[in-house]
Design a protein around this motif. Sequence first.
Motif, PDB file in Angstrom:
ATOM      1  N   THR A 297      84.778  23.136   8.107  1.00 30.31           N
ATOM      2  CA  THR A 297      84.903  24.132   9.162  1.00 30.31           C
ATOM      3  C   THR A 297      85.473  23.519  10.432  1.00 30.31           C
ATOM      4  N   LEU A 298      86.459  24.176  11.024  1.00 34.16           N
ATOM      5  CA  LEU A 298      86.968  23.747  12.323  1.00 34.16           C
ATOM      6  C   LEU A 298      85.912  24.004  13.393  1.00 34.16           C
ATOM      7  N   THR A 299      85.767  23.078  14.331  1.00 33.82           N
ATOM      8  CA  THR A 299      84.851  23.278  15.449  1.00 33.82           C
ATOM      9  C   THR A 299      85.498  24.223  16.457  1.00 33.82           C
ATOM     10  N   LEU A 300      84.808  25.296  16.809  1.00 38.74           N
ATOM     11  CA  LEU A 300      85.334  26.241  17.798  1.00 38.74           C
ATOM     12  C   LEU A 300      85.216  25.626  19.185  1.00 38.74           C
ATOM     13  N   ARG A 301      86.355  25.506  19.847  1.00 37.15           N
ATOM     14  CA  ARG A 301      86.392  24.860  21.153  1.00 37.15           C
ATOM     15  C   ARG A 301      87.071  25.765  22.169  1.00 37.15           C
ATOM     16  N   GLU A 302      86.643  25.639  23.403  1.00 39.82           N
ATOM     17  CA  GLU A 302      87.291  26.360  24.503  1.00 39.82           C
ATOM     18  C   GLU A 302      88.784  26.037  24.499  1.00 39.82           C
ATOM     19  N   GLY A 303      89.604  27.071  24.582  1.00 39.64           N
ATOM     20  CA  GLY A 303      91.044  26.878  24.607  1.00 39.64           C
ATOM     21  C   GLY A 303      91.719  27.103  23.274  1.00 39.64           C
ATOM     22  N   MET A 304      90.958  27.099  22.174  1.00 39.22           N
ATOM     23  CA  MET A 304      91.549  27.450  20.884  1.00 39.22           C
ATOM     24  C   MET A 304      91.962  28.909  20.901  1.00 39.22           C
ATOM     25  N   ARG A 305      92.946  29.252  20.086  1.00 37.04           N
ATOM     26  CA  ARG A 305      93.407  30.637  20.021  1.00 37.04           C
ATOM     27  C   ARG A 305      92.252  31.566  19.648  1.00 37.04           C
ATOM     28  N   GLY A 306      91.968  32.540  20.511  1.00 37.68           N
ATOM     29  CA  GLY A 306      90.919  33.508  20.232  1.00 37.68           C
ATOM     30  C   GLY A 306      89.513  33.037  20.544  1.00 37.68           C
ATOM     31  N   VAL A 307      89.375  31.933  21.283  1.00 32.95           N
ATOM     32  CA  VAL A 307      88.045  31.382  21.588  1.00 32.95           C
ATOM     33  C   VAL A 307      87.899  31.187  23.093  1.00 32.95           C
ATOM     34  N   ALA A 308      86.830  31.741  23.654  1.00 30.70           N
ATOM     35  CA  ALA A 308      86.517  31.522  25.071  1.00 30.70           C
ATOM     36  C   ALA A 308      85.006  31.568  25.245  1.00 30.70           C
ATOM     37  N   PHE A 309      84.489  30.732  26.137  1.00 23.20           N
ATOM     38  CA  PHE A 309      83.061  30.664  26.417  1.00 23.20           C
ATOM     39  C   PHE A 309      82.824  30.916  27.903  1.00 23.20           C
ATOM     40  N   GLU A 310      81.670  31.468  28.203  1.00 24.44           N
ATOM     41  CA  GLU A 310      81.260  31.539  29.612  1.00 24.44           C
ATOM     42  C   GLU A 310      79.761  31.298  29.697  1.00 24.44           C
ATOM     43  N   THR A 311      79.344  30.691  30.769  1.00 26.70           N
ATOM     44  CA  THR A 311      77.923  30.390  30.962  1.00 26.70           C
ATOM     45  C   THR A 311      77.150  31.676  31.210  1.00 26.70           C
ATOM     46  N   ALA A 312      76.077  31.864  30.455  1.00 28.91           N
ATOM     47  CA  ALA A 312      75.217  33.044  30.632  1.00 28.91           C
ATOM     48  C   ALA A 312      73.918  32.673  31.340  1.00 28.91           C
ATOM     49  N   MET A 313      73.343  31.539  30.952  1.00 24.38           N
ATOM     50  CA  MET A 313      72.083  31.075  31.530  1.00 24.38           C
ATOM     51  C   MET A 313      72.135  29.561  31.689  1.00 24.38           C
ATOM     52  N   THR A 314      71.396  29.037  32.638  1.00 21.00           N
ATOM     53  CA  THR A 314      71.271  27.581  32.791  1.00 21.00           C
ATOM     54  C   THR A 314      69.805  27.200  32.932  1.00 21.00           C
ATOM     55  N   VAL A 315      69.500  25.974  32.542  1.00 24.93           N
ATOM     56  CA  VAL A 315      68.129  25.471  32.682  1.00 24.93           C
ATOM     57  C   VAL A 315      67.711  25.501  34.145  1.00 24.93           C
ATOM     58  N   GLU A 316      68.636  25.135  35.019  1.00 24.02           N
ATOM     59  CA  GLU A 316      68.316  25.048  36.440  1.00 24.02           C
ATOM     60  C   GLU A 316      67.962  26.413  37.034  1.00 24.02           C
ATOM     61  N   LYS A 317      68.625  27.456  36.573  1.00 23.31           N
ATOM     62  CA  LYS A 317      68.424  28.775  37.177  1.00 23.31           C
ATOM     63  C   LYS A 317      67.453  29.654  36.395  1.00 23.31           C
ATOM     64  N   GLU A 318      67.707  29.791  35.081  1.00 21.34           N
ATOM     65  CA  GLU A 318      66.885  30.708  34.278  1.00 21.34           C
ATOM     66  C   GLU A 318      65.835  30.006  33.421  1.00 21.34           C
ATOM     67  N   GLY A 319      65.974  28.696  33.239  1.00 23.50           N
ATOM     68  CA  GLY A 319      64.996  27.963  32.441  1.00 23.50           C
ATOM     69  C   GLY A 319      65.497  27.580  31.062  1.00 23.50           C
ATOM     70  N   TRP A 320      66.669  28.049  30.679  1.00 28.28           N
ATOM     71  CA  TRP A 320      67.260  27.653  29.390  1.00 28.28           C
ATOM     72  C   TRP A 320      68.779  27.761  29.478  1.00 28.28           C
ATOM     73  N   ASN A 321      69.459  27.053  28.579  1.00 30.31           N
ATOM     74  CA  ASN A 321      70.913  27.105  28.514  1.00 30.31           C
ATOM     75  C   ASN A 321      71.361  28.117  27.475  1.00 30.31           C
ATOM     76  N   ALA A 322      72.357  28.916  27.825  1.00 31.01           N
ATOM     77  CA  ALA A 322      72.935  29.876  26.885  1.00 31.01           C
ATOM     78  C   ALA A 322      74.351  30.207  27.338  1.00 31.01           C
ATOM     79  N   ARG A 323      75.206  30.487  26.353  1.00 33.45           N
ATOM     80  CA  ARG A 323      76.574  30.872  26.660  1.00 33.45           C
ATOM     81  C   ARG A 323      76.909  32.199  26.005  1.00 33.45           C
ATOM     82  N   THR A 324      77.828  32.928  26.587  1.00 35.85           N
ATOM     83  CA  THR A 324      78.405  34.110  25.959  1.00 35.85           C
ATOM     84  C   THR A 324      79.672  33.665  25.250  1.00 35.85           C
TER      85      THR A 324
END
Length: 213
Positions: free
Chosen positions: A7-34
Amino acid sequence: MKVLDCTLTLREGMRGVAFETAMTVEKEGWNARTLHLYSHCGTHMDSPLHFAAGDQTIDQIPLGDCIGSAVVADVRDIPDQQPIRVSDLGKASEQVQPGDALLFKSGWSDHVDQPDHYRDRFPPISEELALWLVDRKVRLIGVEPPSVADVNNLEAVTRIHKILLGAGVIIVEGLCRLDEIPSERCLFGAMPIKVAEGDGAPCRAFVILDESS
């Protein structure tokens, strides 16, 4: 037993792939991305709905059809953009049995970081080969390029997909590491994300090797 991740690793910048930060440990208590994912990004599986070759959607494909015995065809010597024919399969064409998967070891995943070359210059499946796969009752095919047919030729890409998907042949595209499969036969699986009414979905593809052999 050894599991080879194909399986190819999905990375930011690949065709059809984008990530954005949804939550952070510092602010919400856990890390999560959309995750914003095109349904045919990276390593993925097509459903018949993708090219209106049938009504079956990705969530309706039985998992039992997504894993099983596979024959590996070495097609690494085929020039860029030259269609793959039955004669190019060599001994693999004699080994394929009804219900088998067929993996095309092309080395094309080496070009994944050259987006234009990766998408525009790969050797596609010929119509002759697509019809042969249907006639041989192949259950699934797996290729390293992002498509089984020329994505810049709507007529050709539609025709090849309709031949295969219309006959119930599962298509997995965007594989990698097939050059690490040492034998001509293996156990292959590709598990797609279960998306309701999906035309396709990213999947986790793998090969299971018997190290004792």
